[in-house]
Design an enzyme around this catalytic site. Structure first.
Site, PDB file in Angstrom:
ATOM      1  N   TYR A   1       6.201  -7.388   6.264  1.00  0.00           N
ATOM      2  CA  TYR A   1       5.480  -6.439   5.415  1.00  0.00           C
ATOM      3  C   TYR A   1       6.282  -6.053   4.181  1.00  0.00           C
ATOM      4  O   TYR A   1       5.743  -5.448   3.259  1.00  0.00           O
ATOM      5  CB  TYR A   1       5.133  -5.159   6.185  1.00  0.00           C
ATOM      6  CG  TYR A   1       4.309  -5.337   7.424  1.00  0.00           C
ATOM      7  CD1 TYR A   1       3.660  -6.552   7.722  1.00  0.00           C
ATOM      8  CD2 TYR A   1       4.162  -4.298   8.338  1.00  0.00           C
ATOM      9  CE1 TYR A   1       2.913  -6.702   8.873  1.00  0.00           C
ATOM     10  CE2 TYR A   1       3.408  -4.444   9.485  1.00  0.00           C
ATOM     11  CZ  TYR A   1       2.789  -5.644   9.756  1.00  0.00           C
ATOM     12  OH  TYR A   1       2.048  -5.782  10.900  1.00  0.00           O
TER      13      TYR A   1
ATOM     14  N   VAL B   1       1.674   0.166   8.652  1.00  0.00           N
ATOM     15  CA  VAL B   1       1.865   0.012   7.205  1.00  0.00           C
ATOM     16  C   VAL B   1       1.660  -1.430   6.751  1.00  0.00           C
ATOM     17  O   VAL B   1       2.179  -1.847   5.718  1.00  0.00           O
ATOM     18  CB  VAL B   1       3.259   0.520   6.762  1.00  0.00           C
ATOM     19  CG1 VAL B   1       3.369   2.019   6.976  1.00  0.00           C
ATOM     20  CG2 VAL B   1       4.379  -0.208   7.499  1.00  0.00           C
TER      21      VAL B   1
ATOM     22  N   SER C   1      -3.806   3.773   6.681  1.00  0.00           N
ATOM     23  CA  SER C   1      -4.491   4.310   5.521  1.00  0.00           C
ATOM     24  C   SER C   1      -3.430   4.838   4.560  1.00  0.00           C
ATOM     25  O   SER C   1      -2.319   5.157   4.973  1.00  0.00           O
ATOM     26  CB  SER C   1      -5.454   5.440   5.897  1.00  0.00           C
ATOM     27  OG  SER C   1      -6.097   5.950   4.736  1.00  0.00           O
TER      28      SER C   1
END
Length: 281
Positions: A48, A19, A228
């Site tokens: 992140y 992610v 994705s």
């Protein structure tokens, strides 16, 4: 699913879902889609800023926690013994879990040795099932393995057809460290999704260039974590266990190696300064 067994006996899926650069808003649905598609390894990081969304997705999936291999990473600004202790506790809270399957130190800069000792403590206390490093080149990994009683179990590095790092893989094999590939699609560089060699090989098996690149790394013993936010692509990336590249295919992909990264230069002092300057709230 195929697995690698870490040297402490923990089984790690060879295909996971990453992610990186997925927004907080999109992460929960993307992870939930991945889990529904069959992924059981989820890779996030403090840097992140989406650990909480990952935790919510895991809870919403209804999949027993013990069936999911959850990975996160500590950032450079937390690299001290006390800092790593506090940051690990925060990650556990954000993820909504009482243990993490794999904790990595995100970059081998700063006081990562003190941070590693903090990971060793959590590992001994069983709050971390496995511990490892990211972005270690062979000399750094060797030093860590020779220095600490608990060696890294995983080294997550850039690995794709255009940067294959055979020397690094050799050192990992020597110390029993499992390689894991970030950026298995080279972040789209070198026209990887339409590359003639990869598309040509994939056509033999009814697979895409992306699926071919993932299968190539898996057959090298490398864990891969493609990313994705599109459901079709997420499911397509998971569909790589029903074919096997032959020796000639593997050699043709091996010939694509450029021997360098076109994504990031960890040996550039400016990049090291950038790592130190980046702070995660």
């Amino acid at each position: 699913m195929e697995y690698r067994t870490l040297y402490n006996g923990v089984k790690m899926p060879m295909l996971g879902f990453g992610v990186y650069q997925v927004s907080e808003e999109d992460t929960e649905q993307a992870v939930l889609t991945a889990l529904q598609a069959g992924y059981r390894l989820i890779d996030t990081a403090r840097a992140y800023r989406n650990e909480a969304a990952v935790g919510r997705a895991i809870k919403a999936s209804g999949i027993p926690r013990g069936e999911i291999f959850l990975t996160t990473k500590l950032w450079v600004s937390d690299f001290s013994y006390e800092g790593a202790l506090a940051a690990t506790e925060k990650s556990l809270r954000r993820l909504g879990t009482d243990y993490i399957d794999l904790m990595l130190l995100h970059q081998p800069v700063g006081d990562y040795c003190s941070a590693w000792r903090a990971l060793e403590k959590f590992y001994a206390d069983k709050a971390l099932r496995a511990i490892g490093m990211a972005n270690c080149y062979p000399h750094v990994l060797c030093d860590l393995c020779e220095t600490f009683q608990v060696r890294p179990m995983v080294n997550q590095v850039e690995l794709h057809p255009f940067f294959q790092q055979p020397g690094n893989l050799e050192v990992m094999q020597e110390y029993g460290v499992v390689p894991e590939a970030w950026g298995p699609f080279a972040e789209g560089k070198h026209d990887i999704f339409r590359h003639p060699v990869l598309t040509g090989i994939g056509a033999k098996y009814g697979k895409t260039a992306a699926q071919t690149a993932l299968r190539w790394n898996i057959q090298r013993g490398v864990v891969v974590i493609p990313k994705s936010v599109h459901e079709e692509r997420i499911r397509q990336n998971f569909d790589v266990f029903d074919f096997e590249l032959d020796k000639q295919d593997m050699e043709r992909i091996q010939a694509l190696d450029l021997g360098r990264s076109d994504i990031v230069n960890h040996f550039d002092p400016a990049f090291v300064k950038l790592l130190h300057s980046f702070r995660v709230d």
